[in-house]
Scaffold this motif. Structure first.
Motif, short mmCIF file in Angstrom:
data_model
loop_
_atom_site.label_atom_id
_atom_site.label_comp_id
_atom_site.label_asym_id
_atom_site.label_seq_id
_atom_site.Cartn_x
_atom_site.Cartn_y
_atom_site.Cartn_z
N PRO A 73 0.82 -1.22 0.00
CA PRO A 73 0.00 0.00 0.00
C PRO A 73 0.85 1.27 0.00
CG PRO A 73 0.16 -0.83 2.21
CD PRO A 73 0.94 -1.78 1.33
N THR A 74 2.11 1.18 -0.38
CA THR A 74 3.06 2.28 -0.34
C THR A 74 3.10 2.90 1.05
OG1 THR A 74 2.53 2.72 -2.66
CG2 THR A 74 3.91 4.31 -1.55
N ALA A 75 3.80 2.24 1.93
CA ALA A 75 3.90 2.67 3.32
C ALA A 75 5.28 2.33 3.86
CB ALA A 75 2.83 1.98 4.16
N VAL A 76 5.61 2.93 5.00
CA VAL A 76 6.82 2.57 5.72
C VAL A 76 6.42 2.21 7.14
CG1 VAL A 76 8.56 3.85 4.41
CG2 VAL A 76 7.28 5.02 6.18
N VAL A 77 7.11 1.23 7.69
CA VAL A 77 6.92 0.83 9.09
C VAL A 77 8.12 1.40 9.84
CG1 VAL A 77 6.66 -1.07 10.70
CG2 VAL A 77 5.72 -1.26 8.38
N ILE A 78 7.85 2.31 10.76
CA ILE A 78 8.91 3.01 11.49
C ILE A 78 8.86 2.58 12.95
CG2 ILE A 78 9.86 5.25 12.14
CD1 ILE A 78 8.19 6.44 9.81
N THR A 79 9.99 2.10 13.47
CA THR A 79 10.12 1.81 14.90
C THR A 79 11.26 2.67 15.42
OG1 THR A 79 9.34 -0.47 14.62
CG2 THR A 79 10.57 0.03 16.64
N ASP A 80 10.94 3.53 16.36
CA ASP A 80 11.94 4.43 16.93
C ASP A 80 11.34 5.07 18.18
OD1 ASP A 80 14.31 5.93 17.21
OD2 ASP A 80 14.44 6.22 15.05
N THR A 81 12.08 5.97 18.79
CA THR A 81 11.54 6.66 19.95
C THR A 81 10.42 7.59 19.49
OG1 THR A 81 13.08 8.51 19.79
CG2 THR A 81 13.76 6.62 21.13
N GLY A 82 9.51 7.89 20.40
CA GLY A 82 8.41 8.78 20.06
C GLY A 82 8.88 10.12 19.54
N ALA A 83 9.92 10.67 20.16
CA ALA A 83 10.45 11.98 19.74
C ALA A 83 11.03 11.90 18.33
CB ALA A 83 11.50 12.46 20.73
N ASP A 84 11.81 10.87 18.03
CA ASP A 84 12.38 10.73 16.69
C ASP A 84 11.29 10.44 15.66
OD1 ASP A 84 15.01 11.30 17.36
OD2 ASP A 84 15.51 9.21 17.77
N LEU A 85 10.30 9.66 16.03
CA LEU A 85 9.20 9.35 15.12
C LEU A 85 8.46 10.62 14.73
CD1 LEU A 85 7.32 7.40 13.64
CD2 LEU A 85 6.09 7.10 15.78
N ARG A 86 8.16 11.47 15.70
CA ARG A 86 7.46 12.73 15.41
C ARG A 86 8.28 13.60 14.47
NH1 ARG A 86 3.15 13.79 19.13
NH2 ARG A 86 3.35 16.02 18.82
N ARG A 87 9.59 13.63 14.66
CA ARG A 87 10.46 14.42 13.79
C ARG A 87 10.41 13.87 12.36
NH1 ARG A 87 16.91 14.73 13.95
NH2 ARG A 87 16.51 12.55 14.34
N MET A 88 10.46 12.55 12.22
CA MET A 88 10.43 11.94 10.88
C MET A 88 9.09 12.18 10.19
SD MET A 88 12.56 8.41 11.15
CE MET A 88 12.42 7.96 12.87
N LEU A 89 8.00 12.15 10.94
CA LEU A 89 6.69 12.41 10.33
C LEU A 89 6.58 13.85 9.85
CD1 LEU A 89 4.37 10.43 12.76
CD2 LEU A 89 5.13 9.78 10.47
N THR A 90 7.24 14.77 10.54
CA THR A 90 7.26 16.16 10.09
C THR A 90 8.00 16.28 8.77
OG1 THR A 90 7.22 16.94 12.38
CG2 THR A 90 7.98 18.50 10.73
N ILE A 91 9.06 15.51 8.60
CA ILE A 91 9.83 15.54 7.36
C ILE A 91 9.00 15.00 6.19
CG2 ILE A 91 11.82 14.50 6.20
CD1 ILE A 91 13.22 14.65 8.98
N LEU A 92 8.21 13.96 6.46
CA LEU A 92 7.38 13.39 5.38
C LEU A 92 6.29 14.38 5.00
CD1 LEU A 92 6.95 9.66 6.37
CD2 LEU A 92 8.31 10.60 4.52
#
Length: 92
Positions: A73-92
């Motif tokens: 479904p064109t997706a990524v599965v991200i496992t990381d700390t909540g803080a790093d995850l939020r930062r990566m979602l901002t980049i996307l």
């Protein structure tokens, strides 16, 4: 080392290989925590391929984090700390 929920308690685990451990899963529409505990999120993509997103986000993940492209479904599965995850979602 990281702390993960275990019933009513918290336990410490080695953060190496955290992507294979049972951590909380957050989906679309759910806010990732701001804490430094590890979580997993499945993020659908609209404007880029899963491989491109995984390559881009790989520069921003923590050492113990994991990003897996999922082409179905064109997706990524991200496992990381909540803080790093939020930062990566901002980049996307």
């Amino acid at each position: 080392m990281t702390v993960v929920p275990a019933g009513r308690y918290l336990k410490t685990e080695d953060s190496a290989g955290i992507a294979t451990q049972p951590v909380p899963l957050y989906g679309a529409g759910e806010q990732a925590p701001t804490e430094d505990r590890f979580v997993t999120r499945i993020q659908r993509l609209r404007n880029m391929t899963a491989e491109d997103a995984a390559q881009l986000l790989g520069h921003f993940k923590s050492q113990a984090g994991d990003i897996t492209p999922y082409a179905g479904p064109t997706a990524v599965v991200i496992t990381d700390t909540g803080a790093d995850l939020r930062r990566m979602l901002t980049i996307l």
